[in-house]
Motif scaffolding. Structure first.
Motif, mmCIF file in Angstrom:
data_model
loop_
_atom_site.group_PDB
_atom_site.id
_atom_site.type_symbol
_atom_site.label_atom_id
_atom_site.label_comp_id
_atom_site.label_asym_id
_atom_site.label_seq_id
_atom_site.Cartn_x
_atom_site.Cartn_y
_atom_site.Cartn_z
ATOM 1 N N LEU A 500 -20.576 -0.862 33.638
ATOM 2 C CA LEU A 500 -22.034 -0.917 33.456
ATOM 3 C C LEU A 500 -22.694 -1.636 34.632
ATOM 4 C CD1 LEU A 500 -22.018 -1.743 29.656
ATOM 5 C CD2 LEU A 500 -23.054 0.274 30.652
ATOM 6 N N LEU A 501 -22.043 -2.685 35.126
ATOM 7 C CA LEU A 501 -22.612 -3.408 36.269
ATOM 8 C C LEU A 501 -22.579 -2.550 37.539
ATOM 9 C CD1 LEU A 501 -21.288 -7.049 35.667
ATOM 10 C CD2 LEU A 501 -23.581 -6.153 35.278
ATOM 11 N N VAL A 502 -21.525 -1.745 37.687
ATOM 12 C CA VAL A 502 -21.466 -0.827 38.846
ATOM 13 C C VAL A 502 -22.654 0.128 38.802
ATOM 14 C CG1 VAL A 502 -20.158 1.131 39.809
ATOM 15 C CG2 VAL A 502 -18.971 -0.967 39.221
ATOM 16 N N CYS A 503 -22.940 0.638 37.591
ATOM 17 C CA CYS A 503 -24.075 1.555 37.453
ATOM 18 C C CYS A 503 -25.390 0.828 37.703
ATOM 19 C CB CYS A 503 -24.077 2.196 36.074
ATOM 20 S SG CYS A 503 -22.853 3.464 35.970
ATOM 21 N N ALA A 504 -25.486 -0.420 37.229
ATOM 22 C CA ALA A 504 -26.702 -1.212 37.477
ATOM 23 C C ALA A 504 -26.906 -1.369 38.978
ATOM 24 C CB ALA A 504 -26.575 -2.575 36.814
ATOM 25 N N PHE A 505 -25.811 -1.585 39.696
ATOM 26 C CA PHE A 505 -25.894 -1.723 41.154
ATOM 27 C C PHE A 505 -26.414 -0.421 41.781
ATOM 28 C CE2 PHE A 505 -23.824 -1.091 45.300
ATOM 29 C CZ PHE A 505 -24.385 -2.162 45.985
ATOM 30 N N ILE A 506 -25.926 0.712 41.288
ATOM 31 C CA ILE A 506 -26.375 2.013 41.838
ATOM 32 C C ILE A 506 -27.877 2.206 41.574
ATOM 33 C CG2 ILE A 506 -26.129 4.536 41.633
ATOM 34 C CD1 ILE A 506 -23.138 3.994 41.017
ATOM 35 N N TYR A 507 -28.309 1.938 40.340
ATOM 36 C CA TYR A 507 -29.739 2.103 40.021
ATOM 37 C C TYR A 507 -30.573 1.104 40.826
ATOM 38 C CZ TYR A 507 -27.883 4.725 36.075
ATOM 39 O OH TYR A 507 -27.204 5.631 35.315
ATOM 40 N N GLY A 508 -30.062 -0.125 40.942
ATOM 41 C CA GLY A 508 -30.777 -1.149 41.696
ATOM 42 C C GLY A 508 -30.919 -0.765 43.159
ATOM 43 N N THR A 509 -29.847 -0.217 43.731
ATOM 44 C CA THR A 509 -29.890 0.205 45.136
ATOM 45 C C THR A 509 -30.917 1.326 45.318
ATOM 46 O OG1 THR A 509 -27.541 -0.276 45.213
ATOM 47 C CG2 THR A 509 -28.424 0.917 47.084
#
Lengths: 534, 134
Positions: A500-509
């Motif tokens: 979930l944090l990896v996905c948060a990083f993608i959305y954040g980027t």
């Protein structure tokens, strides 16, 4: 396809085909890819959704004893028993059994329970079905008949395969594309991102799409075997699960099971027993299957339906009757099928391979997403020339936002729903599913009411916030914190929260990139207009 | 003086070429504008229908026929079934790509219909009279 009907080169015609197969089913393909990618962590999501199970830790021996005694007491006449032991992919001690068929015909009802191995009692958990919903949505959608859903997914899969092959044909320099990314170049940057993700995930996407078709063949091509089978397809070989009260004997005993496990561990080098299946328990026909979490080459050449190695014993004589490692009888064709289907389902995968599959899935999902966005970006100059936005373009924009960012929000929000909805709400699991679709629909409404760029920014911000907050939410609402998971080695919970944090990083980027490009554009405009900005 | 004259001649020639090119471009765009857009759309719809239903029928016929051939050559039924469906899916993809690459719609329709029919008849005959279906 040229409008004047003249012949065009293969690359040009494939480019046309790639664009339209992609755009027409792109949103559905994104949803299928997205849910399929998360399905690699289906067990982990399911464990996350049941915080009562997060703090339980049992040894293998006490788990087997508790489960066996529970089944012997509560379901002595069941046609089958299954014991799922706590492992790297599952926190809980879970049992399920099939009750005897009514009147000896058909199959009996199916019951399951989580057990506390220390007290031997059932653990009452909150009803939640999100993991299953995501998994089933991946191949049969939701709210329509299963057959129709599978047909639609099968059709979309075929379109995906065409898009992949035609996309590969379109590229002149497929390998140099992989190393090319030109940022801040508008359409060119999107094309580079689409190419890079596509080339990186190309073998995975091809295998996953092709195996998806093979998996759905029974539904989408029911008469594919008419020429050699009168029924149109090979008959399914389900194990005969029958009970006969007259021959009731206690087989196997707990002692027998322990002996079989010792045998599996010493002779077959089983590392961790993950599940025990007993068919026709307490009868002379009883068979015990012991499963291991570990897979080797022979296992997944020989079978694809279950992860890990398995050994089957006769419960009375304790003799080995079947081994999953025996691939001598499995033909080359079935080995090919087993390998590609095995990759699709990923049941054999350990932590590292599961993460690799998940990352490949994310790349495939990004490939679809960048392709959808590229369609809009490519048509921007034409729109500027026209001075208006054609309705079709606006619809594509709206669906892009709600399919990509909206689905991500709905999925993340389902974790919140799991903790917000009251424990004793009637049909709680259904309400979780309804909540998922209601939130997804709200994102569609939002995308249609707000300016295109604003809707992207707002929805990406929300997605980033939701995904970052989930580990914290877990710790605050009765689940175990990340720190606790690291300390006690709860790998499955760590897996899902890191994912979930990896996905948060993608959305954040993506959000940061959009904000930055917006700032660059406004800076450029202010420089050009000079004092006019006052 | 001669060089200057030659340069002038070259410039004049260039400008006439450019105007000719512009004229031909204008002609082409005018022709394109006059091309019947509905014909193009109908063509696409027909191709799409053939791609969906025609190739589906062809894939099923091909899967059945190849499975029968494999069984005749002594391959086990289940293996023949699985190998043939994998081949059929690949054939379907290639056929769809060909449908959207080829210019002649009649040729496409004819090839897909005839090949599906011939294979279907062969499958029926082999299944019924050679007793391959069990």
């Amino acid at each position: 396809m040229r409008i004047d009907g003249k012949k065009e080169g293969l690359r040009q015609s494939m480019s046309w085909l790639h664009t339209y197969t992609g755009i027409l089913l792109g949103w559905l393909l994104f949803a299928i890819f997205f849910t399929g990618t998360w399905s690699y962590f289906r067990n982990e999501i399911n464990d996350w959704m049941h915080p009562k199970l997060h703090h339980l830790t049992y040894s293998e021996e006490e788990s087997i004893t508790t489960a066996f005694n529970y089944l012997q007491t509560h379901a002595p006449n069941a046609s089958s028993w299954n014991i799922n032991l706590p492992s790297n992919r599952s926190l809980a001690l879970e049992i399920w059994y099939r009750e005897p068929a009514q009147g000896g015909k058909g199959r009996g009802a199916f019951k399951s329970a989580y057990l506390d191995a220390k007290s031997g009692n059932e653990v009452i958990v909150r009803p939640s079905n999100i993991a299953n919903l995501i998994y089933r949505f991946h191949f049969e959608l939701h709210g329509i008949s299963r057959i129709l859903g599978r047909f639609i997914v099968g059709f979309a899969t075929m379109m995906m395969l065409i898009a992949i092959i035609s996309g590969a044909v379109t590229h002149k320099k497929i390998f140099s594309d992989f190393f090319t990314f030109r940022p801040k170049k508008g359409q060119r940057s999107w094309l580079d991102a689409h190419n890079a993700t596509a080339v990186m995930a190309l073998p995975f996407c091809f295998v996953i799409t092709f195996s998806g078709l093979v998996l759905l063949v029974g539904t989408i091509m029911p008469f594919a075997g008419y020429g050699i089978y009168k029924s149109g397809a090979p008959a399914r070989t389900n194990a005969q699960l029958t009970t006969n009260a007259a021959e009731h004997i206690q087989a196997p005993t707990l002692n027998d099971i322990n002996k079989m496990i010792i045998k599996a561990k010493t002779v077959w080098n089983f590392q961790q027993v993950s599940a025990i299946n007993i068919s026709n328990p307490n009868t002379a026909k009883a068979l015990v299957t012991i499963n291991d979490n570990f897979s080797d080459k022979d296992t997944y050449l020989a079978q694809s339906s279950r992860g890990g190695r398995s050994l089957q014993f006769d419960a009375l004589s304790l003799k080995l009757t079947k081994s999953s490692n025996n691939n001598a009888d499995v033909s080359f064709v079935r080995q090919i099928r087993n390998v590609i289907v095995g990759v699709h389902e990923g049941r054999f995968a350990g932590v590292i391979v599961r993460w690799l599959l998940f990352i490949s899935g994310i790349l495939g999902t990004l490939m679809v997403a960048t392709g959808l966005i590229l369609w809009v970006v490519k048509r921007l100059p034409k729109r500027r020339k026209l001075g208006t936005t054609p309705i079709a373009h606006r619809l594509v924009e709206i669906f892009n936002v709600s399919a990509i960012a909206g689905l991500s929000i709905a999925f993340g929000a389902s974790f919140w729903l799991n903790r917000i909805l009251p424990f004793d709400l009637p049909n709680r699991a259904d309400w979780e599913a309804k909540g998922f679709f209601i939130i997804w629909f709200i994102t569609l409404i939002h995308a249609s009411m707000v300016n295109h760029k604003k809707s992207w920014l707002q929805q990406l911000f929300l997605a980033t916030f939701i995904y970052i907050s989930i580990p914290l939410l877990n710790a605050l609402t009765g689940g175990s914190s990340m720190w606790h998971n690291i300390l006690y080695g709860k790998i499955n919970l760590l897996n899902i929260e890191f994912a979930l944090l990896v996905c948060a990083f993608i959305y954040g980027t993506a959000l940061w990139w959009m904000l930055r490009s917006k700032a660059v554009i406004s800076n450029k405009t202010s420089t050009i207009t000079g004092g006019a900005k006052c | 003086v001669q060089q200057k004259q030659q340069q002038k001649i070259i410039e004049i020639l260039h400008s006439t070429c450019k105007s000719k090119q512009a004229n031909t471009k204008a002609d082409i765009s005018a022709k394109l504008k006059h091309t019947n857009l509905w014909n193009y759309r109908l063509n696409i719809i027909l191709r799409t229908l053939i791609a969906i239903f025609g190739t589906y029928a062809l894939a099923i016929a091909c899967a059945n026929f190849s499975a029968q051939i494999m069984v005749i050559f002594g391959i086990e039924r289940l293996d023949a079934y699985q190998a043939s469906i994998m081949l059929a899916f690949l054939l379907q993809v290639i056929t769809i790509m060909w449908i959207f690459h080829s210019t002649n719609l009649y040729k496409i329709g004819l090839v897909i219909t005839c090949s599906s029919l011939i294979l279907a008849i062969a499958v029926y005959l082999l299944a019924t009279f050679a007793g391959l279906a069990i």
